[in-house]
Design a protein around this motif. Structure first.
Motif, short mmCIF file in Angstrom:
data_model
loop_
_atom_site.label_atom_id
_atom_site.label_comp_id
_atom_site.label_asym_id
_atom_site.label_seq_id
_atom_site.Cartn_x
_atom_site.Cartn_y
_atom_site.Cartn_z
N VAL A 180 -67.73 69.59 9.83
CA VAL A 180 -68.22 69.22 11.16
C VAL A 180 -68.89 67.85 11.08
CG1 VAL A 180 -69.78 69.80 13.05
CG2 VAL A 180 -68.54 71.61 11.84
N THR A 181 -68.47 66.94 11.91
CA THR A 181 -69.11 65.63 11.98
C THR A 181 -69.82 65.50 13.32
OG1 THR A 181 -67.09 64.57 12.81
CG2 THR A 181 -67.45 64.56 10.44
N ALA A 182 -71.05 65.05 13.27
CA ALA A 182 -71.87 64.93 14.47
C ALA A 182 -72.30 63.48 14.63
CB ALA A 182 -73.09 65.83 14.36
N ARG A 183 -72.25 62.99 15.85
CA ARG A 183 -72.78 61.67 16.17
C ARG A 183 -73.44 61.74 17.54
NH1 ARG A 183 -69.97 58.07 19.52
NH2 ARG A 183 -68.03 58.90 20.40
N LEU A 184 -74.24 60.74 17.84
CA LEU A 184 -74.94 60.70 19.11
C LEU A 184 -74.37 59.60 19.97
CD1 LEU A 184 -78.63 61.13 17.87
CD2 LEU A 184 -77.03 62.91 18.60
N GLY A 185 -74.12 59.91 21.22
CA GLY A 185 -73.68 58.90 22.17
C GLY A 185 -74.83 58.00 22.57
N GLU A 186 -74.54 57.02 23.39
CA GLU A 186 -75.57 56.06 23.79
C GLU A 186 -76.72 56.73 24.52
OE1 GLU A 186 -73.89 52.87 26.00
OE2 GLU A 186 -72.67 52.12 24.33
N ASP A 187 -76.43 57.80 25.23
CA ASP A 187 -77.48 58.52 25.97
C ASP A 187 -78.08 59.64 25.16
OD1 ASP A 187 -75.28 60.12 25.94
OD2 ASP A 187 -75.16 60.43 28.10
N GLY A 188 -77.76 59.70 23.85
CA GLY A 188 -78.30 60.75 23.00
C GLY A 188 -77.51 62.04 23.02
N GLU A 189 -76.37 62.07 23.73
CA GLU A 189 -75.57 63.30 23.78
C GLU A 189 -74.95 63.58 22.42
OE1 GLU A 189 -71.99 65.44 26.34
OE2 GLU A 189 -72.29 63.28 26.51
N LEU A 190 -74.97 64.83 22.03
CA LEU A 190 -74.38 65.25 20.77
C LEU A 190 -72.87 65.36 20.93
CD1 LEU A 190 -74.85 66.27 17.84
CD2 LEU A 190 -75.01 68.58 18.82
N LEU A 191 -72.13 64.59 20.09
CA LEU A 191 -70.67 64.57 20.11
C LEU A 191 -70.17 65.09 18.78
CD1 LEU A 191 -70.30 60.98 21.63
CD2 LEU A 191 -70.40 63.14 22.86
N LEU A 192 -69.16 65.97 18.82
CA LEU A 192 -68.76 66.68 17.61
C LEU A 192 -67.25 66.65 17.40
CD1 LEU A 192 -70.95 69.83 18.27
CD2 LEU A 192 -71.39 68.14 16.48
N ARG A 193 -66.89 66.65 16.13
CA ARG A 193 -65.51 66.85 15.70
C ARG A 193 -65.51 67.87 14.57
NH1 ARG A 193 -61.92 62.55 17.15
NH2 ARG A 193 -63.02 60.79 18.14
N GLY A 194 -64.38 68.52 14.37
CA GLY A 194 -64.28 69.46 13.28
C GLY A 194 -62.92 70.12 13.26
N PRO A 195 -62.56 70.75 12.14
CA PRO A 195 -61.23 71.35 12.02
C PRO A 195 -61.01 72.56 12.92
CG PRO A 195 -62.60 71.94 10.13
CD PRO A 195 -63.37 70.93 10.91
N HIS A 196 -62.09 73.12 13.47
CA HIS A 196 -61.96 74.28 14.34
C HIS A 196 -62.21 73.94 15.80
CE1 HIS A 196 -66.08 73.81 13.19
NE2 HIS A 196 -66.53 74.82 13.88
N LEU A 197 -62.19 72.64 16.14
CA LEU A 197 -62.32 72.23 17.53
C LEU A 197 -61.09 72.72 18.30
CD1 LEU A 197 -63.75 70.61 19.78
CD2 LEU A 197 -62.52 68.59 18.96
N ALA A 198 -61.32 73.28 19.47
CA ALA A 198 -60.23 73.84 20.28
C ALA A 198 -59.14 72.81 20.52
CB ALA A 198 -60.79 74.34 21.61
N VAL A 199 -57.95 73.31 20.79
CA VAL A 199 -56.82 72.43 21.09
C VAL A 199 -57.11 71.60 22.32
CG1 VAL A 199 -54.37 72.42 21.74
CG2 VAL A 199 -55.20 74.07 20.04
N GLY A 200 -57.71 72.19 23.32
CA GLY A 200 -58.04 71.48 24.56
C GLY A 200 -58.35 72.47 25.66
N TYR A 201 -58.34 71.96 26.88
CA TYR A 201 -58.55 72.80 28.06
C TYR A 201 -57.20 73.04 28.73
CZ TYR A 201 -63.40 71.41 27.36
OH TYR A 201 -64.63 71.19 26.80
N LEU A 202 -57.03 74.23 29.26
CA LEU A 202 -55.76 74.62 29.84
C LEU A 202 -55.32 73.61 30.90
CD1 LEU A 202 -53.73 76.98 29.63
CD2 LEU A 202 -54.89 78.01 31.59
N GLY A 203 -54.10 73.10 30.73
CA GLY A 203 -53.55 72.14 31.69
C GLY A 203 -53.98 70.71 31.45
#
Length: 340
Positions: A180-203
């Motif tokens: 899991v890799t974590a970084r902070l956006g400009e507004d401090g929002e937590l942004l994440l990547r990882g091998p178990h991140l969902a494929v996406g949202y339906l549609g």
């Protein structure tokens, strides 16, 4: 017959809808099994799964135990505390998972079985008093908080003692799990990547990075510390007040079972008043608790975050299956409070 493609959609599950409209999250076999392996490893299941039974209604939690070869004891819906307790004992569960509100009701219903070796909490902020109650009820058990999202579960796991020790500095989520890799956006929002991140949202297209909606910081140990939901931020002059940064410290004060900070429109100034709603734990009379809070708050939180008013409520409104505090309903309740 050709082998199944592990990256094909395997499950569609909806977000809780507690802070926005529910979204249909698409997981593949790979993302489900990878997330399950991460959680199982964090709980020490490999090598011990044969003797592990988790009692829970949560499918995403159950995947970790099933993938490790453990047993899933399915809790029927709706969850009723008395039946849940009975099934914990009858099925000799070694693990269970629940929201903080659900586990508090379980503690109210009766003693937890001594054979319960691990209690997992998640899906909503965990008030320190719930952790204290669980520790007192099960002194030898592991009590852990799972931070995750429907799109990515788990993200981090931290034990109760570490979380309680850090309560004055925010809501400790813990170290990001391997991969899991974590970084902070400009507004401090937590942004994440990882091998178990969902494929996406339906549609919709592929999901490359998860925007959590949580404001956070990364401490010197590399741990994620949650400060609050971006949408919950209050503006007081030039000060941005994130309730999640202060609520754990307030909830840890004597006499407080739960604390929620909201902004309530002030008809006199057309601005917002910062109101602290507390649910007492019953150990102090209300008047004495209010006096104690007025004395303790200046030492517990930043001066700029001190509330304009403090109100004691018998219950904090909740919403959704995760039973997070319903800040909109609470705001309306306090707006029409005759004491305001």
């Amino acid at each position: 017959m050709p082998p199944a493609d592990p990256d094909r959609p395997a499950l569609v599950v909806f977000t809780s809808g507690t802070t926005a409209r529910p979204r249909a999250v698409v997981h593949s076999q790979r993302t489900l099994l990878t997330g399950g392996d991460l959680l199982a490893a964090s709980l020490g299941l490999p090598g011990a799964a044969e003797h592990a039974t988790v009692h829970s209604e949560q499918l995403m939690i159950a995947f970790a135990f099933l993938a490790a070869g453990a047993t899933w004891s399915v809790a029927p819906l709706p969850v009723r505390p008395a039946r849940f307790l009975r099934d914990l004992r009858r099925r000799r569960a070694t693990h269970t998972f629940g929201t903080p509100a659900a586990l508090a009701r379980l503690l109210d219903a009766g003693p937890l079985p001594a054979g319960l070796g691990t209690v997992l909490l998640g899906a909503a902020p965990v008030p320190p008093p719930v952790l204290h109650r669980l520790r007192a009820a099960l002194p030898a058990a592991r009590i852990a908080v799972v931070y995750g999202a429907t799109e990515m579960l788990p993200i981090a796991v931290t034990d109760a003692d570490a979380k309680l020790a850090a309560a004055a500095d925010g809501d400790l989520a813990g170290l990001p799990l391997p991969g899991v890799t974590a970084r902070l956006g400009e507004d401090g929002e937590l942004l994440l990547r990882g091998p178990h991140l969902a494929v996406g949202y339906l549609g919709e297209g592929p999901l490359g990075e998860l925007r959590t909606g949580d404001r956070a910081r990364i401490d010197e140990q590399g741990r994620i510390v949650l400060i609050g939901r971006l949408k919950d931020m209050l503006i007081r002059g030039s000060f941005n007040l994130y309730p999640g940064l202060y609520e754990p410290a307030i909830a840890a004060l004597p006499g407080v079972a739960e604390a929620v900070i909201v902004g309530v429109p002030d008809p006199q100034t057309a601005d917002e008043s910062v109101v602290l709603a507390v649910r007492p734990d019953g150990t102090l009379p209300e008047a004495e608790l209010l006096r104690a809070l007025h004395r303790a708050l200046p030492r517990a939180i930043d001066h700029a975050a001190l509330p304009d008013r403090i109100r004691c409520l018998p219950e904090i409104p909740r919403r959704g299956r995760t039973e997070k505090p319903d800040r909109d309903r609470l705001r309306e309740l306090l707006r029409h409070d005759p004491r305001s």
